[in-house]
Enzyme design. Structure first.
Site, short mmCIF file in Angstrom:
data_model
loop_
_atom_site.label_atom_id
_atom_site.label_comp_id
_atom_site.label_asym_id
_atom_site.label_seq_id
_atom_site.Cartn_x
_atom_site.Cartn_y
_atom_site.Cartn_z
CG HIS A 40 -2.05 -1.06 1.11
ND1 HIS A 40 -2.51 -1.57 -0.08
CD2 HIS A 40 -2.76 -1.69 2.09
CE1 HIS A 40 -3.46 -2.46 0.16
NE2 HIS A 40 -3.64 -2.56 1.47
CG HIS A 96 -7.88 -0.42 1.95
ND1 HIS A 96 -8.62 -1.23 2.81
CD2 HIS A 96 -6.78 -1.14 1.64
CE1 HIS A 96 -7.95 -2.36 3.01
NE2 HIS A 96 -6.84 -2.34 2.31
CG ASP A 145 -5.77 -10.37 2.09
OD1 ASP A 145 -5.93 -9.53 1.19
OD2 ASP A 145 -5.04 -10.20 3.08
CD GLU A 185 -8.12 -3.72 -0.70
OE1 GLU A 185 -6.91 -3.53 -0.92
OE2 GLU A 185 -8.52 -4.57 0.12
#
Ligand code: BGC
Length: 346
Positions: A102, A173, A245, A310
């Protein structure tokens, strides 16, 4: 526009309220471009907040897992915290085990963005990232516009230019919980993801490079499934993620806005549709939330209290030539759009 608080430097942080005629309301702060709250109707027409976050700037300054923020320069992971572009190797912060996550230590989520334009339904934020910031080459001029649309969408338009070849992958996010803004887990929400394939990862969550069919796996959401149905399945990929994830390879027919995912929450009737121009979406089920963060209204965010969608280019693309390119060169303009659109099912 109001004052949301002050940074330790004394700099003022602002917060804007965007609305439409239908009553949808988004509150967005210049700090990190964070979506602080998002109120949308349920099937009775009652407005309710559907995102996680904090009541005050202080909550955000104390540290949090990117609640509602603009993530950049590179949303998601870059393996080994480095990449090579045009023969030059760039080293980045390893802020997630051996990997870069990120945008680094002080990514775009921690910048106080400049207000470039604002009216009742839209807000344009700008940030100029200096050459070499967080190890990335090139001065990146970034602009993000949030718009609350008449049909209860939160539209996000991203734009960037550079003065040297670089890589860029911007996302938002937001952590969604369509039922109660994070008071209870999202396991009963039903999700459809418009993807025949996903990008399996190693144990540090870096894609192996394979585009694996979802068919016959817990990642097959082409027909809607409850998020909780297979989230603890005996499956290596589920184990690596501690749940979901993972990046899904979206089925696309062209370049425009196309449906990436649809989420339905049966108790409130709320429906979220995600439309994007991007090739991928990270479906993250809040596996790392653990009850330590106290958010809006004193809610403690427990494991799986929210999900993120995302929209993005695939993780580790700078090191995966077979993935769609994230390289931006001088003279080009990076442009992507994502819409989070809300409705209800009776
Ligand atoms: C990542 C997760 C991470 C979360 C918060 C997601 O985009 O994929 O692994 O824990 O962001 O940082």
């Amino acid at each position: 526009m109001e004052t949301f608080g002050k940074l330790p430097s004394g700099e003022e942080v602002k917060i804007f309220t965007l609305t439409n005629e239908a009553g949808m309301e988004a509150r967005i702060t210049t700090y990190g471009g964070i979506v602080v709250s998002l109120e949308v109707p349920d099937r009775q027409g009652r407005l309710g907040d559907v995102v996680l976050g904090f009541d005050t700037l202080d909550g955000y300054l104390k540290g949090h897992p990117y609640f509602g923020a603009i993530v950049g320069r590179y949303g998601n992971r870059i393996g080994g915290a480095q990449f090579t572009l045009d023969g030059v190797t760039y080293k980045l912060a390893a802020n997630n085990g051996p990997n870069h996550l990120h945008g680094g230590i002080e990514g775009f989520d921690k910048k106080n963005w400049k207000v470039e334009a604002a009216d009742g339904s839209s807000l344009t934020l700008g940030y100029v990232s200096p050459d070499g910031e967080e190890g990335y080459p090139g001065t990146l001029r970034t602009r993000v516009t949030y718009t609350v649309t008449p049909d209860n969408g939160l539209r996000i338009d991203y734009e960037a230019t550079t003065d040297k070849p670089t890589v860029v992958n911007l996302t938002n996010h937001s952590y969604f919980n369509l039922k109660d803004a994070g008071a209870t887990p999202i396991l009963d929400h039903e999700i459809m993801i418009n993807a025949d394939r996903f990008t399996p990862v190693d144990e540090t969550l870096i894609p192996t490079g394979e585009l694996r069919p979802v068919e016959g796996t817990p990642f097959d959401f082409r027909e809607p499934h409850k998020i909780g149905e297979r989230i603890d399945a005996d499956d290596e990929q589920i184990r690596f993620g501690g749940g979901y994830d993972h990046n899904f390879v979206l089925n696309r027919t062209g370049e425009g806005l196309e449906l990436a995912a649809r989420v339905y929450e049966p108790a409130t009737g709320r429906v979220l549709e995600v439309l994007t121009t991007e090739p991928g979406v990270q479906f993250y089920t809040g596996n790392f939330l653990d009850g330590t963060l106290e958010g809006k209204g004193g809610i403690r965010y427990q494991k799986r209290a929210a999900f993120c969608l995302e929209t993005q280019h695939f993780p580790d693309s700078p090191n995966k030539p077979q993935f769609p390119s994230v390289v931006l060169r001088p003279g080009e303009t990076y442009r992507t759009t994502t819409v989070y659109r809300f409705s209800v099912k009776k």
